[in-house]
Design an enzyme around this catalytic site. Structure first.
Site, mmCIF file in Angstrom:
data_model
loop_
_atom_site.group_PDB
_atom_site.id
_atom_site.type_symbol
_atom_site.label_atom_id
_atom_site.label_comp_id
_atom_site.label_asym_id
_atom_site.label_seq_id
_atom_site.Cartn_x
_atom_site.Cartn_y
_atom_site.Cartn_z
ATOM 1 N N ALA A 1 -24.977 -36.803 40.533
ATOM 2 C CA ALA A 1 -24.544 -36.196 41.795
ATOM 3 C C ALA A 1 -23.255 -36.895 42.215
ATOM 4 O O ALA A 1 -23.202 -38.128 42.258
ATOM 5 C CB ALA A 1 -25.620 -36.356 42.865
ATOM 6 N N ILE B 1 -25.117 -41.837 40.233
ATOM 7 C CA ILE B 1 -24.027 -41.578 41.178
ATOM 8 C C ILE B 1 -22.745 -41.354 40.386
ATOM 9 O O ILE B 1 -22.353 -42.180 39.556
ATOM 10 C CB ILE B 1 -23.852 -42.747 42.148
ATOM 11 C CG1 ILE B 1 -25.164 -43.049 42.872
ATOM 12 C CG2 ILE B 1 -22.750 -42.432 43.167
ATOM 13 C CD1 ILE B 1 -25.163 -44.371 43.610
ATOM 14 N N LYS B 2 -22.101 -40.239 40.646
ATOM 15 C CA LYS B 2 -20.915 -39.852 39.874
ATOM 16 C C LYS B 2 -19.665 -40.167 40.686
ATOM 17 O O LYS B 2 -19.535 -39.729 41.844
ATOM 18 C CB LYS B 2 -20.999 -38.359 39.552
ATOM 19 C CG LYS B 2 -20.132 -37.881 38.408
ATOM 20 C CD LYS B 2 -20.490 -36.426 38.109
ATOM 21 C CE LYS B 2 -19.732 -35.878 36.921
ATOM 22 N NZ LYS B 2 -20.048 -34.447 36.709
ATOM 23 N N VAL B 3 -18.749 -40.930 40.088
ATOM 24 C CA VAL B 3 -17.507 -41.306 40.766
ATOM 25 C C VAL B 3 -16.325 -40.982 39.856
ATOM 26 O O VAL B 3 -16.452 -40.996 38.627
ATOM 27 C CB VAL B 3 -17.493 -42.814 41.130
ATOM 28 C CG1 VAL B 3 -18.639 -43.152 42.066
ATOM 29 C CG2 VAL B 3 -17.541 -43.689 39.888
ATOM 30 N N THR C 1 -23.970 -32.501 37.686
ATOM 31 C CA THR C 1 -23.432 -31.558 38.669
ATOM 32 C C THR C 1 -22.087 -32.098 39.149
ATOM 33 O O THR C 1 -21.733 -33.248 38.904
ATOM 34 C CB THR C 1 -24.375 -31.379 39.878
ATOM 35 O OG1 THR C 1 -24.412 -32.596 40.650
ATOM 36 C CG2 THR C 1 -25.777 -31.011 39.439
#
Length: 217
Positions: free
Chosen positions: A56, A82-84, A27
């Site tokens: 996310a 965790i998306k960075v 997402t």
């Protein structure tokens, strides 16, 4: 090759998941906006449905705030990645999350140099954006190939997650090159089942069957 679904539409995810087509979900803020739902609520629902990683994304731009947001997202479920973004601050956050044992998806990658940095920072996934490179008249698959070669040369464990997938050809090409994962909208994944010769053949079979006057069952 693993299939991640690039959407926050839980109904679309459920349909594909029931067929065994979902290894994970990605997402981003734009997809959350499109869903019209609260990020925590919809992400929790997706995580409960899908066994694999669910990316996310943080929205902060400095490392400290990214880490704060990422910790909040990680509380949603154990399968959160965790998306960075692939910025210097994003790499700092990536290292912090990786050190804490969290999966990290480093996104918005557009060069092999960026991909090397993400791998060294401990990224679980690197997300090169194929379609957006195509949009500016570059070949996005060249980037996938370059990253594959470099990662194989040095044994980096970061998985190549081909993103910004626009077509079935993108999926096939990524598979031939050796991307570990593709993430695509549900419509693109479903379109893999279609072929004009399949449609033509089915129409002929149905026409011939009708002429027999028979029924099955």
């Amino acid at each position: 090759m693993k299939f991640f679904v690039d959407t926050a539409d839980v109904d679309a995810i459920r349909e594909l998941n029931d067929l065994g087509m979902v290894d994970g979900v990605t997402t981003n803020p734009s997809l959350i906006l499109k869903s019209g739902r609260d990020i925590i609520e919809v992400t929790k629902e997706i995580c409960d449905m899908v066994a694999g990683p669910v990316s996310a994304e943080v929205v902060a731009e400095n490392a400290d705030d990214m880490i704060r947001e990422g910790k909040k997202l990680a509380e949603i479920a154990p399968n959160i990645a965790i998306k960075v973004p692939l910025t210097w601050d994003g790499l700092k956050a990536c290292r912090a999350f990786a050190n804490d044992g969290h999966m990290v998806n480093v996104t918005l990658c557009f060069s092999p140099a960026q991909a090397i940095l993400a791998a060294k920072a401990g990224a679980t996934f690197i997300s090169p954006f194929v379609g957006r490179l195509d949009d500016i008249h570059l070949d996005g698959m060249d980037l996938i190939a370059d990253i594959r070669e470099i990662y194989d040369n040095y044994g980096y464990e970061t998985q190549i997650l081909a993103a910004s997938i626009r077509s079935v050809n993108h999926i096939i090409d990524a598979g031939k090159i050796g991307a570990d994962v593709i993430t695509a909208p549900p419509s693109v994944i479903k379109s893999m089942a279609t072929h004009p010769l399949t449609d033509k053949g089915l129409a002929q079979f149905n026409a011939d069957w009708a002429k027999t006057g028979q029924k099955i069952g």
